[in-house]
Design a protein around this motif. Sequence first.
Motif, mmCIF file in Angstrom:
data_model
loop_
_atom_site.group_PDB
_atom_site.id
_atom_site.type_symbol
_atom_site.label_atom_id
_atom_site.label_comp_id
_atom_site.label_asym_id
_atom_site.label_seq_id
_atom_site.Cartn_x
_atom_site.Cartn_y
_atom_site.Cartn_z
ATOM 1 N N THR A 52 75.509 79.363 62.545
ATOM 2 C CA THR A 52 75.448 77.918 62.370
ATOM 3 C C THR A 52 74.470 77.341 63.391
ATOM 4 N N VAL A 53 74.183 76.073 63.277
ATOM 5 C CA VAL A 53 73.290 75.419 64.237
ATOM 6 C C VAL A 53 73.849 75.555 65.651
ATOM 7 N N SER A 54 75.154 75.356 65.794
ATOM 8 C CA SER A 54 75.788 75.455 67.108
ATOM 9 C C SER A 54 75.682 76.871 67.670
ATOM 10 N N GLU A 55 75.924 77.882 66.836
ATOM 11 C CA GLU A 55 75.840 79.276 67.285
ATOM 12 C C GLU A 55 74.401 79.663 67.613
ATOM 13 N N PHE A 56 73.464 79.131 66.853
ATOM 14 C CA PHE A 56 72.053 79.412 67.118
ATOM 15 C C PHE A 56 71.632 78.784 68.446
ATOM 16 N N ASP A 57 72.182 77.618 68.746
ATOM 17 C CA ASP A 57 71.917 76.964 70.023
ATOM 18 C C ASP A 57 72.468 77.800 71.177
ATOM 19 N N ASP A 58 73.659 78.374 70.976
ATOM 20 C CA ASP A 58 74.242 79.256 71.994
ATOM 21 C C ASP A 58 73.369 80.498 72.188
ATOM 22 N N LEU A 59 72.838 81.018 71.084
ATOM 23 C CA LEU A 59 71.957 82.185 71.163
ATOM 24 C C LEU A 59 70.701 81.857 71.965
ATOM 25 N N ARG A 60 70.191 80.657 71.784
ATOM 26 C CA ARG A 60 69.003 80.232 72.545
ATOM 27 C C ARG A 60 69.294 80.253 74.040
ATOM 28 N N ASP A 61 70.490 79.804 74.426
ATOM 29 C CA ASP A 61 70.871 79.829 75.842
ATOM 30 C C ASP A 61 71.000 81.261 76.351
ATOM 31 N N GLU A 62 71.552 82.153 75.510
ATOM 32 C CA GLU A 62 71.715 83.554 75.909
ATOM 33 C C GLU A 62 70.362 84.240 76.096
ATOM 34 N N VAL A 63 69.447 83.965 75.184
ATOM 35 C CA VAL A 63 68.125 84.595 75.252
ATOM 36 C C VAL A 63 67.319 84.026 76.413
ATOM 37 N N SER A 114 70.453 73.978 55.197
ATOM 38 C CA SER A 114 69.727 73.437 56.351
ATOM 39 C C SER A 114 70.392 73.759 57.686
ATOM 40 N N TYR A 115 71.676 74.128 57.657
ATOM 41 C CA TYR A 115 72.417 74.286 58.907
ATOM 42 C C TYR A 115 73.053 75.662 59.074
ATOM 43 N N ARG A 116 72.694 76.611 58.212
ATOM 44 C CA ARG A 116 73.225 77.970 58.338
ATOM 45 C C ARG A 116 72.126 78.991 58.061
ATOM 46 N N LEU A 117 72.106 80.011 58.912
ATOM 47 C CA LEU A 117 71.112 81.080 58.813
ATOM 48 C C LEU A 117 71.846 82.407 58.639
ATOM 49 N N GLU A 118 71.437 83.193 57.639
ATOM 50 C CA GLU A 118 72.087 84.474 57.376
ATOM 51 C C GLU A 118 71.140 85.620 57.706
ATOM 52 N N ILE A 119 71.673 86.631 58.402
ATOM 53 C CA ILE A 119 70.921 87.847 58.708
ATOM 54 C C ILE A 119 71.681 89.021 58.104
ATOM 55 N N VAL A 120 71.008 89.803 57.270
ATOM 56 C CA VAL A 120 71.629 90.927 56.571
ATOM 57 C C VAL A 120 70.829 92.193 56.857
ATOM 58 N N ALA A 121 71.533 93.306 57.037
ATOM 59 C CA ALA A 121 70.891 94.621 57.153
ATOM 60 C C ALA A 121 71.644 95.577 56.241
ATOM 61 N N SER A 122 70.914 96.346 55.423
ATOM 62 C CA SER A 122 71.583 97.206 54.447
ATOM 63 C C SER A 122 70.756 98.445 54.130
ATOM 64 N N ASP A 123 71.469 99.532 53.790
ATOM 65 C CA ASP A 123 70.798 100.731 53.278
ATOM 66 C C ASP A 123 70.899 100.788 51.756
ATOM 67 N N PHE A 124 71.521 99.760 51.154
ATOM 68 C CA PHE A 124 71.690 99.621 49.704
ATOM 69 C C PHE A 124 72.530 100.751 49.107
ATOM 70 N N LEU A 125 73.287 101.418 49.963
ATOM 71 C CA LEU A 125 74.185 102.472 49.490
ATOM 72 C C LEU A 125 75.624 102.131 49.868
ATOM 73 N N SER A 126 75.970 102.399 51.105
ATOM 74 C CA SER A 126 77.355 102.169 51.528
ATOM 75 C C SER A 126 77.474 101.365 52.813
ATOM 76 N N HIS A 127 76.334 100.914 53.343
ATOM 77 C CA HIS A 127 76.374 100.182 54.603
ATOM 78 C C HIS A 127 75.591 98.874 54.492
ATOM 79 N N THR A 128 76.317 97.779 54.577
ATOM 80 C CA THR A 128 75.709 96.451 54.578
ATOM 81 C C THR A 128 76.367 95.633 55.678
#
Length: 216
Positions: free
Chosen positions: A68-79, A48-62
Amino acid sequence: MMAEAKHFDEFDPVFGEAIVESDQGMAPASFNALANRSFLFYAHTIDSYRLEIVASDFLSHTFERVLTVSEFDDLRDEVGIGGSWNDFVHYFAASLSEGNVQLILGGVDDLHSESDAKHAKLIAHKSKGLPRISLSLGKLVNLSAKGVTVNIPLALFKALKSKQNDIVKGQEQLSRMEEMLSSERLIPVVWRSNHNEMLSILKAASGLYLHIEDQK
């Protein structure tokens, strides 16, 4: 006045393919080796309090970022998006699912091959004129990368299965509505048929009555 509840309970998983680009610190030859690969991204809640974002080519780059809720709140201020917490959660999800998503690869790790990017930035832009979301992602290696990429196909299957179930439910509801409408259209037809039949009987009865009266 109660404080606004901040959590990710209403965030649905988001999948997509990112447009791969490079920053100025990456050599063209190194980037060209990666440019033809497809990178998928996956955003979902860990709890409920953590969000994960992943990007991968499923080979050698992930690449990964956990907010966290606090970091997401900071992101809202930045955006710079106003409104409630849920408004920004929905804006974040819409930017990933509806907008233009770029994965900016940067840096070359000398400990690996020359085409090995060591960091990335995910940029999501919902539409022209609206604020964009920018997230720095860290690179995962070995078991950490494998653990994350193994989860993506299963999560994608579950999401597609859920969508399929929603479609089936929608089709069933549509069929029931069509049956109801068909029944409603049938009732006037039946009534008119019975009404006409009743008029015929009354007319026949009236004619018989008049005939009897004439015989008297």
